[in-house]
Design a protein around this motif. Structure first.
Motif, PDB file in Angstrom:
ATOM      1  N   SER A   1       0.936  -1.265   0.067  1.00 56.58           N
ATOM      2  CA  SER A   1       0.134   0.035  -0.153  1.00 56.58           C
ATOM      3  C   SER A   1       0.902   1.245   0.088  1.00 56.58           C
ATOM      4  CB  SER A   1      -0.971   0.087   1.176  1.00 56.58           C
ATOM      5  OG  SER A   1       0.016  -0.128   2.394  1.00 56.58           O
TER       6      SER A   1
ATOM      7  N   SER B   1      -9.992  -4.211   1.759  1.00 59.47           N
ATOM      8  CA  SER B   1      -9.238  -3.996   2.950  1.00 59.47           C
ATOM      9  C   SER B   1      -8.852  -2.544   2.927  1.00 59.47           C
ATOM     10  CB  SER B   1      -8.449  -4.833   3.568  1.00 59.47           C
ATOM     11  OG  SER B   1      -9.273  -6.160   3.546  1.00 59.47           O
TER      12      SER B   1
ATOM     13  N   LYS C   1      -9.271  -0.270   0.748  1.00 65.41           N
ATOM     14  CA  LYS C   1     -10.368   0.822   0.563  1.00 65.41           C
ATOM     15  C   LYS C   1     -10.931   1.221   1.853  1.00 65.41           C
ATOM     16  CE  LYS C   1     -14.094   1.898  -2.805  1.00 65.41           C
ATOM     17  NZ  LYS C   1     -15.161   1.736  -2.030  1.00 65.41           N
ATOM     18  N   ALA C   2     -11.246   0.184   2.473  1.00 67.63           N
ATOM     19  CA  ALA C   2     -12.023   0.528   3.897  1.00 67.63           C
ATOM     20  C   ALA C   2     -10.986   1.281   4.771  1.00 67.63           C
ATOM     21  CB  ALA C   2     -12.369  -0.827   4.517  1.00 67.63           C
ATOM     22  N   ARG C   3      -9.774   0.804   5.022  1.00 69.63           N
ATOM     23  CA  ARG C   3      -8.734   1.761   5.617  1.00 69.63           C
ATOM     24  C   ARG C   3      -8.542   3.069   5.211  1.00 69.63           C
ATOM     25  NH1 ARG C   3      -3.020  -1.287   6.861  1.00 69.63           N
ATOM     26  NH2 ARG C   3      -2.573  -0.473   4.790  1.00 69.63           N
ATOM     27  N   GLN C   4      -8.553   3.430   3.966  1.00 72.07           N
ATOM     28  CA  GLN C   4      -8.336   4.449   3.458  1.00 72.07           C
ATOM     29  C   GLN C   4      -9.611   5.515   4.011  1.00 72.07           C
ATOM     30  OE1 GLN C   4      -5.141   4.636   2.364  1.00 72.07           O
ATOM     31  NE2 GLN C   4      -5.615   5.488   0.888  1.00 72.07           N
ATOM     32  N   GLU C   5     -10.743   4.919   3.608  1.00 77.69           N
ATOM     33  CA  GLU C   5     -11.971   5.720   4.055  1.00 77.69           C
ATOM     34  C   GLU C   5     -12.004   6.038   5.663  1.00 77.69           C
ATOM     35  OE1 GLU C   5     -14.576   4.052   0.579  1.00 77.69           O
ATOM     36  OE2 GLU C   5     -14.942   2.989   2.559  1.00 77.69           O
ATOM     37  N   ALA C   6     -11.566   5.126   6.590  1.00 68.85           N
ATOM     38  CA  ALA C   6     -11.538   5.215   7.972  1.00 68.85           C
ATOM     39  C   ALA C   6     -10.307   6.183   8.258  1.00 68.85           C
ATOM     40  CB  ALA C   6     -11.207   3.794   8.374  1.00 68.85           C
TER      41      ALA C   6
ATOM     42  N   GLU D   1      -9.740   8.580   6.391  1.00 69.87           N
ATOM     43  CA  GLU D   1     -10.266  10.146   5.988  1.00 69.87           C
ATOM     44  C   GLU D   1     -11.348  10.561   6.947  1.00 69.87           C
ATOM     45  OE1 GLU D   1     -11.626   9.223   1.932  1.00 69.87           O
ATOM     46  OE2 GLU D   1      -9.267   9.102   1.256  1.00 69.87           O
ATOM     47  N   ARG D   2     -12.136   9.540   7.480  1.00 72.06           N
ATOM     48  CA  ARG D   2     -13.073  10.111   8.492  1.00 72.06           C
ATOM     49  C   ARG D   2     -12.656  10.576   9.772  1.00 72.06           C
ATOM     50  NH1 ARG D   2     -15.818   5.577   6.785  1.00 72.06           N
ATOM     51  NH2 ARG D   2     -15.049   4.232   8.678  1.00 72.06           N
TER      52      ARG D   2
ATOM     53  N   GLU E   1      -9.700  12.310   9.890  1.00 69.53           N
ATOM     54  CA  GLU E   1      -9.090  13.518   9.556  1.00 69.53           C
ATOM     55  C   GLU E   1      -9.688  14.719   9.979  1.00 69.53           C
ATOM     56  OE1 GLU E   1      -7.500  13.920   5.822  1.00 69.53           O
ATOM     57  OE2 GLU E   1      -5.930  12.038   5.944  1.00 69.53           O
TER      58      GLU E   1
END
Ligand SMILES: [Zn+2]
Length: 131
Positions: A84, A119, A121-126, A128-129, A131
């Motif tokens: 990643s 996984s 994608k989910a980690r990136q979204e988490a 971003e939330r 931040e």
């Protein structure tokens, strides 16, 4: 953040890492599940290899983005570079000589590397939330 000393089994490979070890990562991907490693990821300025650069061998597969480094003599995986973010260092916390996994307090987060894309994608979204 503390400085820890790490090494492979035979002692050819040695390194220092500046890290916060309250959260460790376990990954379910095909190689991590066989290595049984626990990880922490750090930027390059928090990692110093002090011995054994010539004693490492590189193994890659699939997308060949991750770098899996092993000691040529004893076969132990001390650190590598994650798919990643290949610029980061992925440290095998089991190879730290002054961090005892049996007595220290930490949490283990699971990264479902078997389903890597979802996984990630989910980690990136988490992130971003948060931040
Ligand atoms: Zn070794």
């Amino acid at each position: 953040m503390k400085t820890y000393n790490g090494s492979c089994h035979c002692g050819a490979v040695k390194f220092e890492v500046d890290a916060e070890l309250s959260y460790l990562e376990r990954c379910t991907c095909s190689i991590c599940s066989k290595k049984g490693a626990l990880f922490v990821r750090v930027p390059p300025d928090q990692f110093r290899q002090t011995q054994g650069e010539d004693d490492l061998t590189l193994y890659q597969f699939n997308t060949e983005l991750a770098k899996h480094l092993f000691c040529k003599r004893c076969g132990i995986h001390t650190f590598g570079h994650p798919r990643s973010a290949p610029e980061l260092f992925l440290i095998n916390v089991r190879c730290l000589d002054d961090f005892d996994l049996e007595t220290e307090q930490y949490e283990v987060k699971l990264f479902d590397g078997r389903n890597w894309e979802a996984s990630f994608k989910a980690r990136q979204e988490a992130a971003e939330r948060a931040e």
